[in-house]
Structure formats: C-alpha cells, structure tokens
Design an enzyme around this catalytic site. Structure first.
Site, PDB file in Angstrom:
ATOM      1  N   HIS A 281      -0.968   3.898   1.579  1.00 41.06           N
ATOM      2  CA  HIS A 281      -0.216   2.638   1.525  1.00 41.06           C
ATOM      3  C   HIS A 281      -1.042   1.572   2.220  1.00 41.06           C
ATOM      4  CE1 HIS A 281       3.073  -0.241   1.862  1.00 41.06           C
ATOM      5  NE2 HIS A 281       3.689   0.499   0.966  1.00 41.06           N
TER       6      HIS A 281
ATOM      7  N   ASP B 129       7.017   6.681  -3.169  1.00 38.67           N
ATOM      8  CA  ASP B 129       6.913   7.112  -4.572  1.00 38.67           C
ATOM      9  C   ASP B 129       6.679   8.606  -4.718  1.00 38.67           C
ATOM     10  OD1 ASP B 129       5.534   4.001  -4.915  1.00 38.67           O
ATOM     11  OD2 ASP B 129       7.229   4.667  -6.125  1.00 38.67           O
TER      12      ASP B 129
HETATM   13  C1  SDX Z   1       4.086   1.145  -3.587  1.00 34.84           C
HETATM   14  O1  SDX Z   1       2.772  -2.785  -1.001  1.00 34.84           O
HETATM   15  C2  SDX Z   1       3.908  -2.201  -1.003  1.00 34.84           C
HETATM   16  O2  SDX Z   1       4.742  -2.400  -0.145  1.00 34.84           O
HETATM   17  C3  SDX Z   1       4.105  -1.254  -2.161  1.00 34.84           C
HETATM   18  C4  SDX Z   1       5.378  -0.413  -2.139  1.00 34.84           C
HETATM   19  C5  SDX Z   1       6.610  -1.271  -2.256  1.00 34.84           C
HETATM   20  O3  SDX Z   1       7.682  -0.815  -1.808  1.00 34.84           O
HETATM   21  O4  SDX Z   1       6.520  -2.355  -2.882  1.00 34.84           O
HETATM   22  O5  SDX Z   1       5.447   0.335  -0.937  1.00 34.84           O
HETATM   23  C6  SDX Z   1       5.407   0.566  -3.308  1.00 34.84           C
HETATM   24  O6  SDX Z   1       3.373   0.602  -4.386  1.00 34.84           O
HETATM   25  C7  SDX Z   1       3.640   2.356  -2.814  1.00 34.84           C
HETATM   26  C8  SDX Z   1       2.209   2.802  -3.206  1.00 34.84           C
HETATM   27  C9  SDX Z   1       2.310   3.596  -4.510  1.00 34.84           C
HETATM   28  N1  SDX Z   1       0.922   3.886  -5.018  1.00 34.84           N
HETATM   29  C10 SDX Z   1       0.425   5.113  -4.979  1.00 34.84           C
HETATM   30  O7  SDX Z   1       0.981   6.085  -4.451  1.00 34.84           O
HETATM   31  C11 SDX Z   1      -0.931   5.229  -5.679  1.00 34.84           C
HETATM   32  C12 SDX Z   1      -1.871   6.067  -4.815  1.00 34.84           C
HETATM   33  N2  SDX Z   1      -2.210   5.271  -3.608  1.00 34.84           N
HETATM   34  C13 SDX Z   1      -3.414   4.503  -3.631  1.00 34.84           C
HETATM   35  O8  SDX Z   1      -3.893   4.085  -4.855  1.00 34.84           O
HETATM   36  C14 SDX Z   1      -3.574   3.569  -2.446  1.00 34.84           C
HETATM   37  O9  SDX Z   1      -3.292   4.296  -1.333  1.00 34.84           O
HETATM   38  C15 SDX Z   1      -2.807   2.270  -2.423  1.00 34.84           C
HETATM   39  C16 SDX Z   1      -3.041   1.486  -3.657  1.00 34.84           C
HETATM   40  C17 SDX Z   1      -1.349   2.517  -2.238  1.00 34.84           C
HETATM   41  C18 SDX Z   1      -3.309   1.488  -1.218  1.00 34.84           C
HETATM   42  O10 SDX Z   1      -4.603   1.197  -1.462  1.00 34.84           O
HETATM   43  P1  SDX Z   1      -5.498   0.419  -0.403  1.00 34.84           P
HETATM   44  O11 SDX Z   1      -4.740   0.009   0.796  1.00 34.84           O
HETATM   45  O12 SDX Z   1      -6.210  -0.664  -1.158  1.00 34.84           O
HETATM   46  O13 SDX Z   1      -6.455   1.528   0.078  1.00 34.84           O
HETATM   47  P2  SDX Z   1      -7.899   1.742  -0.502  1.00 34.84           P
HETATM   48  O14 SDX Z   1      -7.807   1.808  -1.992  1.00 34.84           O
HETATM   49  O15 SDX Z   1      -8.770   0.707   0.113  1.00 34.84           O
HETATM   50  O16 SDX Z   1      -8.285   3.192   0.025  1.00 34.84           O
HETATM   51  C19 SDX Z   1      -8.809   3.365   1.344  1.00 34.84           C
HETATM   52  C20 SDX Z   1      -9.499   4.722   1.288  1.00 34.84           C
HETATM   53  C21 SDX Z   1     -10.471   4.862   0.120  1.00 34.84           C
HETATM   54  O17 SDX Z   1     -11.414   5.854   0.475  1.00 34.84           O
HETATM   55  P3  SDX Z   1     -12.859   5.342   1.076  1.00 34.84           P
HETATM   56  O18 SDX Z   1     -13.346   4.250   0.123  1.00 34.84           O
HETATM   57  O19 SDX Z   1     -12.554   4.820   2.454  1.00 34.84           O
HETATM   58  O20 SDX Z   1     -13.723   6.577   1.054  1.00 34.84           O
HETATM   59  O21 SDX Z   1      -8.519   5.767   1.080  1.00 34.84           O
HETATM   60  C22 SDX Z   1      -8.763   6.383  -0.178  1.00 34.84           C
HETATM   61  C23 SDX Z   1      -9.639   5.457  -0.976  1.00 34.84           C
HETATM   62  O22 SDX Z   1     -10.406   6.205  -1.905  1.00 34.84           O
HETATM   63  N3  SDX Z   1      -7.451   6.550  -0.784  1.00 34.84           N
HETATM   64  C24 SDX Z   1      -7.049   7.643  -1.414  1.00 34.84           C
HETATM   65  C25 SDX Z   1      -5.718   7.390  -1.776  1.00 34.84           C
HETATM   66  N4  SDX Z   1      -5.364   6.167  -1.377  1.00 34.84           N
HETATM   67  C26 SDX Z   1      -6.454   5.637  -0.777  1.00 34.84           C
HETATM   68  N5  SDX Z   1      -7.688   8.807  -1.683  1.00 34.84           N
HETATM   69  C27 SDX Z   1      -6.958   9.735  -2.370  1.00 34.84           C
HETATM   70  N6  SDX Z   1      -5.644   9.560  -2.752  1.00 34.84           N
HETATM   71  C28 SDX Z   1      -5.021   8.406  -2.463  1.00 34.84           C
HETATM   72  N7  SDX Z   1      -3.758   8.227  -2.830  1.00 34.84           N
END
Ligand code: SDX
Length: 433
Positions: A309, A367
C-alpha cells in the site's frame, strides 16, 4: 509564529510557509514557489505531495490508523453500519435518530431508476465489464436530473444532500441491473421494506418466483465491506473525482470518472486480481511457494495482489476487520474446503515472515480479503470492483463537495518537466528518411 521552511537555491534563500494539520501532519506550502524561484517541484506519483486540505478522512499509515470524520474505523465497524457511516462521511456528523430516518427514507425513495434507463443495458455487449457500464450509467444518470447536474457548482451545491442520497441509492440499483442484464435475467425492482444491503442482494439474486432473503451474516458482511470502503483520503480514484470536480463538473460526471480510475488492477481492481492470482496458483498445482518466489523476483506480472500500500506501511486496519468478518461468514455458510482460501492463508503467513515483503513493509491490504468475502457471498468476480465503487461512493461525494465549496478552489492543473526534443524545424516529406 507560524513554522516556515528555508530553501536554498544557488546563492539565494527562500522562506516558505509550513502548514500543520490537526493531526500535526506538516506540509511545505509551495503555492508561491514558482513565482518566487522559477522552480517547480517534481513528485512522480504524488507520494510526497498534498493536493488539498481535507476534513473527511485521516490515515496514519505507520500506526495503521483510519478515521472517518475523527471516528476510528474500528468503532464504526463495531457500532455503526454503511448507511449511517455514509451519512457521517457526506455530512460530517453522525446522524440523530430523526436525521437517520430521513436519510433512509431518501434512499428508499431514490432506489428505482428511470424506466428509460433500463433500455441502456440492452446496448452493452453481454460480456461488457460492469465497471465500464457503471461509469457510463452514472454519467447518464445526470441526464435524468439536469437540475442536479448543471455544472454550476453554486446551483449543484444547493441540492447536494438530495443528489448525494440519490446517487448512493441508485448506484446499488444500477449495479444490480448490470449483473442481471449480463445474465439475461429480468430486472428485480427495489423493495420499500428492505434495508440498503438486503435490498441490493434482493435486486441481485431474487427471481420472479422467489425472493432472495440474505441470512443476517451475509448482509452483515456486505454492510461491513461497504462501510470499510467508504473513504480513504486522496487515493487514486478520489483524487480523480477532485480533479474532475475542480473544472466545475457536476457530481454525476465526477463520480463516473472515479469509477474509471478505481477499475485499474493496482487500485480497486485488485480485489478481482487477488482471486485471479489465487486461481492461477491453484491451477498450476502450486501451494503459493513458487508464486512468492516469482513475486520476490520483482516481476510486475507476479505481484502479490492484495499486498502492499502506498500509505499503510503496517497492516491495513480494514484488512484486520474484514478478515474477522470473513471468518464469521464462512463458518455460518459452512464453507470449509475452499482451496483458494487455503492458498490465501498460506500466502499471508509466508509473506508476513519473508524478508522481501517485510523489508518493503508489504502487508495484506483491504483487497486481499475483500475478494474472498465477495466470493463467499456469491457476488460474481467481475462485480467485485463494482462493490468497491458502491462502498466508496460517500467518500467520492464528500470530496466532490469539499472541492466545490472551496472559495479559493482552482482548477487542478499540474505542471511538468519537459524531457522531449528541443526545437527543430519541419521536415518536408521528400526529405524524410
Ligand atoms: C487500494 O491509495 C489507497 O488508499 C488505495 C486503497 C483505497 O482504499 O482507496 O487502499 C485501495 O488500491 C489498495 C491497493 C490494492 N492494490 C494491490 O493490492 C495491488 C498490489 N499492490 C501493489 O501494486 C502496490 O503495493 C501498490 C500499487 C498498492 C502500491 O504501490 P507503490 O506504493 O507505488 O509501491 P511500489 O510500486 O513503489 O513498490 C515498492 C517496492 C517495489 O520493489 P523495489 O522496486 O523496491 O524492489 O515494493 C514492491 C515493488 O516491486 N512491491 C511489491 C508489491 N507491492 C510493491 N512486490 C510484490 N507484490 C506486491 N504487491
């Protein structure tokens, strides 16, 4: 003395105001930065940028705190329900008994849709995604209430409460009609004697011959699901609503845009993506171990959906609450041998111990469980994000109002840093290579 920030650029120093919120959040006010310095800020994804001052929701991502209008989500989940919480989010205060009765009556009055709108569903392909239909239908709804969708914020605000109740009520009916049309089933009209969630489930699952009466645990689980989704600060879809509202657009078109933003798999589409992920793990005979290794390799197509998140760097408080409700509903529904559930539990336990996820503070978000709970309630997978939209509607509406009433409100128009080609002259066709 108000706090300030000192910015040194080359040999010059600039003092910038600092804004401090009621929860002691601090922001450097850069509204005058470009005029003073010629510089803009850059914050791809807005992870460090506040777009507005807001009184609606407070999140502390490190502490796992979520409050609507100051009330902790845990207390609302325990003592309130979606309709009362929707009233709180859109009006700012918990309703008195009389106010709550009036709001419920408004939701009952507004449940039916104009009969002409029923024909819209005939125009969509049978397999059209419900989120595409919902976004279209919400914008179209404004056409049936032009006095509420004038695109003159002063006029539209005069009827804010009426419009809010209309949309919160009708979004449920539109969702049920979308489901029924996709299955070639006749529409089931809303009943005047059923509460919000029970009426939705009735419109979804009753037949012409036999009414669907949800067992209390199912309607309670749905109520809680919607309550937990009611608002969430400036997430992608809510910021979209504010962006559209800032142009003076009406509430119908603003929430329609919110639906489009919510659809993405990184946002509201994640609840569907979680189930797809669990199904693919199960289909490959994997117990989740292989998938976790692939996710740790950082492959974008192998993200652990439902984890991570932007704000919560601790357990999403909503995930904790929804997990408990999910386990209660499962026990009542006597669902014990669901292979996807077993895989989900194993993924959660593994991720909570694995350094890749722990070091990146990737915990289950709302989620992760909401897809499983929707599935247990018999909601079809392609309707999961529609359910999220129904829950988020009060938050979108309240954020539209904050944007519309802001006397100093300006159209959202971010700047950019241009990195393309510098000036060059036109090349006639015969000279192009
Ligand atoms: C919702 O914003 C809100 O409030 C949203 C929400 C709401 O109520 O409105 O809470 C609802 O959207 C919840 C989130 C639902 N999405 C998912 O579950 C999809 C999976 N999650 C990710 O795609 C991700 O965690 C996000 C999109 C939620 C957040 O992304 P960020 O903050 O931009 O984090 P990032 O992409 O910069 O990742 C940071 C690191 C990366 O690794 P490195 O580059 O440091 O090596 O963490 C890794 C990412 O690869 N990473 C994950 C991951 N999420 C981040 N690796 C594996 N699985 C994951 N889910």
């Amino acid at each position: 003395m108000s706090p300030t920030a000192l910015l040194k650029l080359d040999d010059k120093e600039f003092t910038l105001p600092v804004i401090v919120g009621t929860e002691s959040e601090k922001a450097i006010d850069v509204r005058g930065l470009r005029d003073k310095t010629g510089f803009i800020t850059f914050d791809d994804g807005y992870g460090n940028t506040g777009s507005c001052l807001s009184n609606i929701t407070f999140i502390d991502g490190d502490q796992g705190i979520l409050r609507y209008r100051g009330y902790p989500i845990e207390q609302l989940a325990e003592n309130s329900n979606f309709v009362e919480t929707a009233y709180l989010v859109i009006n700012g205060e918990l309703p008195t008994l009389a106010q709550r009765k009036q709001f419920s009556a408004m939701l009952t009055e507004n449940a039916p849709i104009h009969s002409a709108m029923e024909h819209f569903f005939e125009g969509f392909p049978r397999d059209a995604h419900p989120m595409a239909i919902l976004s279209s239908m919400l914008n179209s709804l404004g056409c049936y209430h032009p006095h509420l969708a004038s695109n003159d914020h002063a006029r539209d605000l005069e009827n804010y409460y009426q419009t809010a109740a209309l949309i919160i009520s009708k979004v449920r009916t539109l969702a049920a009609c979308t489901y029924r049309a996709s299955r070639g089933l006749p529409f089931i009209y809303p009943r005047r004697d059923l509460p919000y969630c029970e009426n939705f489930l009735h419109m979804m699952f009753s037949t012409q011959y036999e009414p669907y009466m949800a067992i209390p645990e199912v309607s309670a689980a749905l109520n809680l699901f919607l309550l937990l989704h009611a608002d969430h600060e400036q997430n992608c879809s809510t910021s979209t609503v504010r962006m559209v509202a800032s142009s003076g657009a009406n509430l119908f078109s603003s929430v329609s845009a919110g639906v489009s933003a919510l659809w993405g798999p990184l946002h509201g589409g994640a609840n569907m993506a979680v189930i797809e992920m669990l199904k693919s793990i199960h289909a490959e005979g994997d117990d989740g171990t292989k998938f976790i290794e692939a996710a740790k390799a950082g492959r974008a197509d192998k993200r652990l959906m439902g984890f991570g998140h932007r704000v919560y760097k601790n357990y999403d408080p909503r995930a904790k609450i929804i997990k408990k409700s999910f386990e209660t509903a499962l026990a009542k529904l006597k669902i014990t041998d669901d292979p996807l559930l077993d895989i989900a539990m194993r993924l959660e336990q593994a991720a909570l111990k694995d350094d890749y996820f722990v070091s990146r503070r990737l915990y289950p978000n709302v989620d992760f469980y909401s897809g499983l709970i929707m599935r247990a309630l018999g909601i079809p997978e392609n309707m999961f994000t529609v359910m999220f939209a129904i829950g988020r509607m009060p938050g979108w509406i309240a954020n539209w109002k904050e944007t519309a009433v802001n006397p100093k409100g300006r159209i959202y128009r971010p700047r950019q840093v241009y990195t393309g080609a510098v000036q060059r002259n036109f090349v006639p066709m015969n000279e192009r290579k």
